[in-house]
Write a protein that holds these residues in place. Structure first.
Motif, PDB file in Angstrom:
ATOM      1  N   LEU A 246      -2.184   9.007  11.822  1.00  8.99           N
ATOM      2  CA  LEU A 246      -3.178   9.703  11.007  1.00  8.99           C
ATOM      3  C   LEU A 246      -3.836   8.741  10.025  1.00  8.99           C
ATOM      4  N   SER A 247      -4.954   9.189   9.474  1.00 10.78           N
ATOM      5  CA  SER A 247      -5.638   8.454   8.420  1.00 10.78           C
ATOM      6  C   SER A 247      -6.401   9.460   7.575  1.00 10.78           C
ATOM      7  N   ASP A 248      -6.401   9.245   6.278  1.00  9.81           N
ATOM      8  CA  ASP A 248      -7.147  10.116   5.358  1.00  9.81           C
ATOM      9  C   ASP A 248      -6.768  11.584   5.532  1.00  9.81           C
ATOM     10  N   ASP A 249      -5.475  11.832   5.617  1.00  8.94           N
ATOM     11  CA  ASP A 249      -4.990  13.201   5.764  1.00  8.94           C
ATOM     12  C   ASP A 249      -4.113  13.560   4.575  1.00  8.94           C
ATOM     13  N   THR A 250      -3.502  14.728   4.618  1.00  9.82           N
ATOM     14  CA  THR A 250      -2.794  15.311   3.484  1.00  9.82           C
ATOM     15  C   THR A 250      -1.379  15.703   3.888  1.00  9.82           C
TER      16      THR A 250
ATOM     17  N   PRO B  45       3.434  11.564  14.895  1.00 11.30           N
ATOM     18  CA  PRO B  45       2.672  10.423  14.370  1.00 11.30           C
ATOM     19  C   PRO B  45       3.607   9.409  13.726  1.00 11.30           C
ATOM     20  N   VAL B  46       3.308   8.129  13.924  1.00 15.05           N
ATOM     21  CA  VAL B  46       4.192   7.089  13.405  1.00 15.05           C
ATOM     22  C   VAL B  46       3.764   6.598  12.029  1.00 15.05           C
ATOM     23  N   SER B  47       2.519   6.886  11.630  1.00 20.41           N
ATOM     24  CA  SER B  47       2.044   6.341  10.358  1.00 20.41           C
ATOM     25  C   SER B  47       0.855   7.145   9.853  1.00 20.41           C
ATOM     26  N   ILE B  48       0.517   6.895   8.595  1.00 16.02           N
ATOM     27  CA  ILE B  48      -0.717   7.413   8.006  1.00 16.02           C
ATOM     28  C   ILE B  48      -1.246   6.350   7.058  1.00 16.02           C
ATOM     29  N   GLN B  49      -2.560   6.162   7.086  1.00 21.02           N
ATOM     30  CA  GLN B  49      -3.163   5.246   6.118  1.00 21.02           C
ATOM     31  C   GLN B  49      -4.141   6.012   5.245  1.00 21.02           C
ATOM     32  N   ASN B  50      -3.934   5.893   3.944  1.00 22.42           N
ATOM     33  CA  ASN B  50      -4.776   6.531   2.934  1.00 22.42           C
ATOM     34  C   ASN B  50      -5.107   5.506   1.856  1.00 22.42           C
ATOM     35  N   GLU B  51      -6.172   5.791   1.120  1.00 22.29           N
ATOM     36  CA  GLU B  51      -6.508   4.902   0.010  1.00 22.29           C
ATOM     37  C   GLU B  51      -5.436   4.999  -1.068  1.00 22.29           C
ATOM     38  N   PHE B  52      -4.988   3.831  -1.563  1.00 20.40           N
ATOM     39  CA  PHE B  52      -3.939   3.806  -2.588  1.00 20.40           C
ATOM     40  C   PHE B  52      -4.029   2.489  -3.345  1.00 20.40           C
ATOM     41  N   SER B  53      -4.103   2.582  -4.668  1.00 19.19           N
ATOM     42  CA  SER B  53      -4.193   1.384  -5.509  1.00 19.19           C
ATOM     43  C   SER B  53      -3.892   1.765  -6.949  1.00 19.19           C
ATOM     44  N   LEU B  54      -3.924   0.784  -7.820  1.00 16.85           N
ATOM     45  CA  LEU B  54      -3.761   1.035  -9.253  1.00 16.85           C
ATOM     46  C   LEU B  54      -4.835   1.963  -9.796  1.00 16.85           C
ATOM     47  N   LEU B  55      -5.985   2.008  -9.130  1.00 14.56           N
ATOM     48  CA  LEU B  55      -7.078   2.872  -9.582  1.00 14.56           C
ATOM     49  C   LEU B  55      -7.138   4.196  -8.832  1.00 14.56           C
ATOM     50  N   HIS B  56      -6.281   4.356  -7.812  1.00  6.52           N
ATOM     51  CA  HIS B  56      -6.381   5.553  -6.985  1.00  6.52           C
ATOM     52  C   HIS B  56      -5.024   5.839  -6.348  1.00  6.52           C
TER      53      HIS B  56
END
Length: 330
Positions: free
Chosen positions: A162-166, A185-196
């Motif tokens: 998955l990507s950009d999911d909840t 699903p083996v993975s998910i990629q989402n935006e993640f950082s010190l600002l988000h």
């Protein structure tokens, strides 16, 4: 995702060679790349990877290559249709041809068909989940999984993700996978950082408990955390000088204030702001592997070196104070 617009084939070759020598084995891309997406450049990043693979066939089995199927909204991609079993079959064949590979290691759904709280849509009432037809959404997810199963059974993909999911998306797919006897699903990629960091802790907890790899994208907040956009700067050739969709909403007074504070901390501890931001993400419990990008070799060397850094406790404490002051700057 810069290969094909900001980077040439020769530059992609150099980045791949350097990264593999440094121990990188995971390459993430998407059919809609490079960014910003255009009809003329659609699929060029996959083509750059495929051109390299055609000359380095002996390295294919050493790599985990992940790509993504685009969702609705791009008229020049399957007439703007949403993700479905029929579009998955077409998209996989097209990606395999561009990648010059017989299989894809991890095939990802770039974003859900339903409205989702990403790309600055996470603020209260920006989305209205009560308007979603949940039964219809679930039936669509069943159809997607039937397409995923066919692709796995044929050997064209080895895993899916998955990507950009909840959290709801993750757990619903897990339930449907169990019901339909389909690999999860083996993975998910989402935006993640010190600002988000909106995925902490709820989505990341789901990933850890369900053994799903969490892969942060944009750990530098579209380059902002490097400090290069401070005081309105726009370095020549940088992404924020280009016509694009998903960068400038990050640029506001709160983000600028947080970034300056983080940059000051990095300087105090004799590391670059980019390295501090990447090392911070890497030290978050539940993060599996961080997706980085670079347009230049100096950036790539700087970013890869970040994963050899362990931030000292005092640095983490000072960072936490800034984080509490700016918990959701954009």
């Amino acid at each position: 995702m810069t290969w094909g617009i900001q980077n040439t084939q020769a530059e992609a070759d150099s980045q791949l060679a350097y990264s593999l020598d440094a121990g990188v084995n995971f390459i993430d891309t998407a059919e809609m790349y490079p960014i910003p997406p255009t009809q003329a450049t659609h699929g060029k990043t996959e083509q750059h990877i495929g051109h390299w693979l055609s000359r380095n066939k002996q390295k294919r089995e050493d790599l985990i290559i992940a790509t993504k199927i685009v969702g609705a909204g791009f008229s020049y991609v399957r007439d703007g249709s949403p993700i479905a079993s029929s579009s998955i079959a077409i998209a996989i064949d097209d990606s395999l041809a561009r990648l010059q590979s017989d299989y894809i290691d991890v095939y990802q759904l770039h974003w859900p068909n339903r409205s989702h709280p990403h790309f600055a849509n996470h603020w209260p009432n920006k989305l209205k989940p009560s308007t979603t037809d949940v039964a219809e959404e679930i039936e669509g997810m069943r159809d997607i999984l039937s397409g995923i199963k066919k692709a796995i059974d044929s050997g064209k993909i080895r895993h899916w993700a998955l990507s950009d999911d909840t959290p709801w998306g993750i757990l619903t797919y897990l339930r449907l996978c169990a019901e339909m006897n389909i690999p999860k699903p083996v993975s998910i990629q989402n935006e993640f950082s010190l600002l988000h960091a909106k995925d902490w802790p709820y989505l990341i907890e789901s990933c850890v408990f369900e053994n799903i790899a969490y892969l942060p994208w944009s750990p530098l907040a579209s380059g902002m955390l490097s400090g290069k956009y401070a005081n309105g700067a726009r370095p020549k050739g940088s992404r924020w000088t280009m016509l694009q969709r998903n960068g400038l909403f990050r640029d506001n007074l709160q983000s600028q204030g947080a970034t300056k504070a983080y940059c000051d901390i990095a300087i105090k501890y004799n590391i670059t702001p980019s390295q501090m931001a990447l090392a911070w993400v890497d030290q978050i419990d539940g993060v599996t592997s961080t997706i980085i990008g670079a347009t230049t070799m100096p950036q790539l060397r700087e970013n890869l070196a970040a994963f050899e850094i362990t931030l000292p406790e005092e640095c983490l404490k000072e960072t936490a104070l800034v984080f509490k002051q700016f918990p959701a700057p954009f």
